[in-house]
Design a protein around this motif. Sequence first.
Motif, PDB file in Angstrom:
ATOM      1  N   CYS A  74      76.612  93.735  41.719  1.00 39.33           N
ATOM      2  CA  CYS A  74      75.677  94.967  42.272  1.00 39.33           C
ATOM      3  C   CYS A  74      74.746  95.573  41.397  1.00 39.33           C
ATOM      4  N   TYR A  79      71.715  96.889  43.262  1.00 39.17           N
ATOM      5  CA  TYR A  79      72.557  97.629  44.417  1.00 39.17           C
ATOM      6  C   TYR A  79      73.194  99.007  43.842  1.00 39.17           C
ATOM      7  N   LEU A 146      76.217  88.910  50.157  1.00 43.82           N
ATOM      8  CA  LEU A 146      75.375  89.911  49.799  1.00 43.82           C
ATOM      9  C   LEU A 146      75.463  91.188  50.737  1.00 43.82           C
ATOM     10  N   ALA A 147      75.685  91.081  51.910  1.00 42.69           N
ATOM     11  CA  ALA A 147      76.071  92.089  52.870  1.00 42.69           C
ATOM     12  C   ALA A 147      77.321  92.882  52.282  1.00 42.69           C
ATOM     13  N   ARG A 150      76.286  94.888  49.392  1.00 43.65           N
ATOM     14  CA  ARG A 150      75.868  96.218  49.560  1.00 43.65           C
ATOM     15  C   ARG A 150      76.859  97.229  50.097  1.00 43.65           C
ATOM     16  N   ALA A 153      78.857  98.461  46.846  1.00 46.30           N
ATOM     17  CA  ALA A 153      77.934  99.335  45.996  1.00 46.30           C
ATOM     18  C   ALA A 153      78.070 100.782  46.597  1.00 46.30           C
ATOM     19  N   ALA A 154      77.919 100.900  48.040  1.00 49.38           N
ATOM     20  CA  ALA A 154      78.049 102.181  48.703  1.00 49.38           C
ATOM     21  C   ALA A 154      79.162 103.016  48.477  1.00 49.38           C
TER      22      ALA A 154
END
Length: 158
Positions: A74, A79, A146-147, A150, A153-154
């Motif tokens: 990340c 990210y 990759l999704a 993300r 990372a959130a």
Amino acid sequence: MSTVKPEHPALQAKVRCFGSKAALTAEATYITQEGGVPLAALNLEVAPRQGERIEWNRKIVLQLGEDDLPLLCCVCLGYLPKAEFKRPTKGITIERQPGRIYLAASQGSGTGYALPLPISQSFRLGALALAQLKKQSVCDDEQLVLAALRGAAALYKG
């Protein structure tokens, strides 16, 4: 998790980065827990530099596995701005800065090494970390990985 037969350690992918005061080796490896299947991981070794010589005998080593490897990815992919990997007596911090990633390792009291990773070295570290993360994953679709990064990372509150 995918089951992968680990390669001989000498054949594992590596990335080496050299700063003026320290060096980094990131090496693909596997963690094998008792009775479990090997899990792709990444060893980070940070050592001080004295002139042209790297003092690998004084290195700080951290192994990034299932919980840490997504965070490293990340940061490398942009990210997250920063991530910390802590163990009881040592740790590594990796942080995005303008034009580079900055990596700092510490162990005990007073032992610490740091180096900037310019864009080319940041790219190679990120690519190796992502390759190892893909080996950990249950899917072969890079876009899904990759999704998922993300989304992870959130959730991070380092």
